[in-house]
Design a protein around this motif. Structure first.
Motif: not given
Length: 330
Positions: A242-247
């Motif tokens: 989730x964190x990585x998807x938020x950039x």
């Protein structure tokens, strides 16, 4: 001194230092603890706390009387015990291990109730963990597990202490007080034999400060730690995705309280007392709500002087911890 003597002097000084360090490292944990308790800082502080706290409260009461205000109620033994636990906790938050040890030792020496004694044991285990005395830290955790259940109590002391640390971890995280959260997470890690937990507040603080990469590195290290239970590693993997998807645009307040509540509960399910393992909705957000409010609003005599949100939580654990999961049910 002739210059040709200086290298020899330096070598001699280095050898003396190495010998001194070797002597320290060869001492047992118990020997090092005895030295700490015999030291001036410990003995002076403990003497001051044991004799000074009643005097300070007496002076406070007298000052209230002189100002025409109603003084607080008389303090009994239970109030003094609670305040010494609070002082030990405050010292750990400030990273003052010697003071925390002295205060927890005072609780053990007094005629304190079982809850305060096991709370002091759990805090002392954190002191020993931070001093890198693992055997002593484990011995203090063992005392918490071995404490007998008081007649009429709904849970054994270890269940109350675990619930307390878990609730106050959650409260500290929602208030972005990572120093407080670290103490409670360290205590839970010791009690549940889950050392991976100590990294959680460090990751949360990194996210809060905008150091997303540092936070992710810490979480990825935890997600690959074989000592962490498999459900914990899976939850961490989902969170990392989730964190990585938020950039990199991460609001730690949205993610971290929920994550820490879930991971804490997974640790409790793995290693906690049976009475807590069967409370299957303990980590749900709505289940935390009544306990969270009790922590904030509960009453206790010692709060008039101490501020004592630890005391409030202690009262909440006794009365509301069992009801909290029921409140979550639809």
């Amino acid at each position: 001194m002739p210059s040709h003597h200086r290298p020899a002097m330096r070598r001699a000084a280095c050898l003396l230092l190495i010998a001194a360090l070797a002597a320290c490292s060869s001492k047992s944990e118990n020997e090092q603890l005895l030295e700490l308790r015999d030291g001036l800082a410990y003995t002076q502080y403990r003497r001051l706390s044991e004799s000074g706290l009643p005097g300070a409260i007496g002076a406070y009461r007298k000052g209230m009387e002189w100002s025409g205000k109603a003084p607080p109620v008389e303090f009994d033994e239970a109030d003094y015990c609670a305040m010494h636990v609070l002082l030990a906790y405050g010292a750990l938050v400030a990273d003052k291990s010697t003071i925390a040890l002295a205060e927890s030792d005072i609780v053990e020496a007094r005629n304190c109730g079982s809850f305060d004694r096991v709370a002091a044991n759990s805090l002392r285990s954190v002191v020993f963990q931070r001093l890198e005395w693992p055997q002593l830290a484990q011995a203090e955790s063992d005392k918490v597990w071995a404490a007998p259940q008081t007649p009429g109590a709904d849970q054994p002391p270890v269940a109350h202490v675990i619930t307390l640390h878990a609730a106050l971890t959650y409260l500290a995280v929602t208030e972005k007080r990572w120093d407080r959260a670290q103490v409670h997470i360290d205590a839970l890690g010791q009690l549940l034999k889950q050392p991976w937990m100590s990294e959680l507040p460090r990751a949360g603080l990194a996210f809060q400060e905008g150091r997303t990469r540092d936070g992710l590195v810490t979480l990825k290290r935890m997600s690959q730690d074989p000592s962490a239970p498999e459900p914990v590693r899976k939850e961490l993997a989902r969170f990392i995705a989730k964190v990585e998807a938020k950039g990199g645009d991460v609001d730690s307040f949205v993610f971290m309280p929920r994550l820490i509540a879930v991971l804490t509960w997974e640790a409790v399910k793995q290693e906690g007392p049976d009475v807590l393992r069967t409370t299957t909705r303990f980590a749900e957000e709505q289940a935390w709500k009544p306990l969270n409010e009790s922590v904030k609003d509960g009453a206790g005599k010692a709060r008039e002087v101490a501020g004592s949100w630890w005391n409030k939580a202690r009262d909440a654990v006794s009365s509301d911890a069992k009801a909290a999961p029921e409140a979550a049910k639809p």
